[in-house]
Design a protein around this motif. Sequence first.
Motif, PDB file in Angstrom:
ATOM      1  N   GLU A 106     -43.571  28.956  -8.397  1.00  0.00           N
ATOM      2  CA  GLU A 106     -44.150  28.723  -9.721  1.00  0.00           C
ATOM      3  C   GLU A 106     -44.679  27.291  -9.799  1.00  0.00           C
ATOM      4  N   CYS A 133     -40.997  25.781  -5.961  1.00  0.00           N
ATOM      5  CA  CYS A 133     -41.659  25.470  -7.233  1.00  0.00           C
ATOM      6  C   CYS A 133     -42.193  24.037  -7.239  1.00  0.00           C
ATOM      7  N   PHE A 156     -37.161  31.660 -10.174  1.00  0.00           N
ATOM      8  CA  PHE A 156     -38.552  31.223 -10.188  1.00  0.00           C
ATOM      9  C   PHE A 156     -38.956  30.976  -8.742  1.00  0.00           C
TER      10      PHE A 156
END
Length: 194
Positions: free
Chosen positions: A11, A31, A8
């Motif tokens: 995000e 993130c 990820f």
Amino acid sequence: MDGEQPRFTDERFTGLEPGGLSAAGAFFLGCHFTDCDLTELDLSRAHLAECTFDRCELAMAKLQATILQDVTFDSCRLTGVNFSVVQQGAMGIQAAFKDCDLSFCSFHRLDLTDCAFNGSVFREADFRRCELSRVSFDDCDLHRCVFQQNDLTFADFRAARNYLISPYDNRLRGMQVALPEALSLLAELGIDLQ
């Protein structure tokens, strides 16, 4: 592909509920988690780099072999987390905790010199055999924390409160303290100040 580590990057996670994220073994870069309930989230073997957690519930999160690299926790509840099982690199762990509840957490045998603690509550947390040289506990509540066999040289406790640290069982040279909390060091020496 099967067996690949989930990744990820940049995000934004908002309002996640328990069970809403599969994080074990995942890689998170840049993130941002906001208002998420990540209670008991399994972050085992995960790598978190340059991530931020704002107002998140992370009580009892599992951090077995987790890498924390430039991670910020702001106004989060991390009660009961065993940080002592995180994977330490050459620089220990790199994390900042601001206005967090870290009660009942264990930091046993960690190098915390690259950590920042500000305005957080550490009730009954476990600091045994930690590297805390030059670490600041600015405006932190350390009620009933265990401090044993730590390097606290030049650590800053001037704005900390409710700590009880034995000068016999820790290295304190250059430790910065302020009254009235500094009197707890005399109590540990058996001195009755009138």
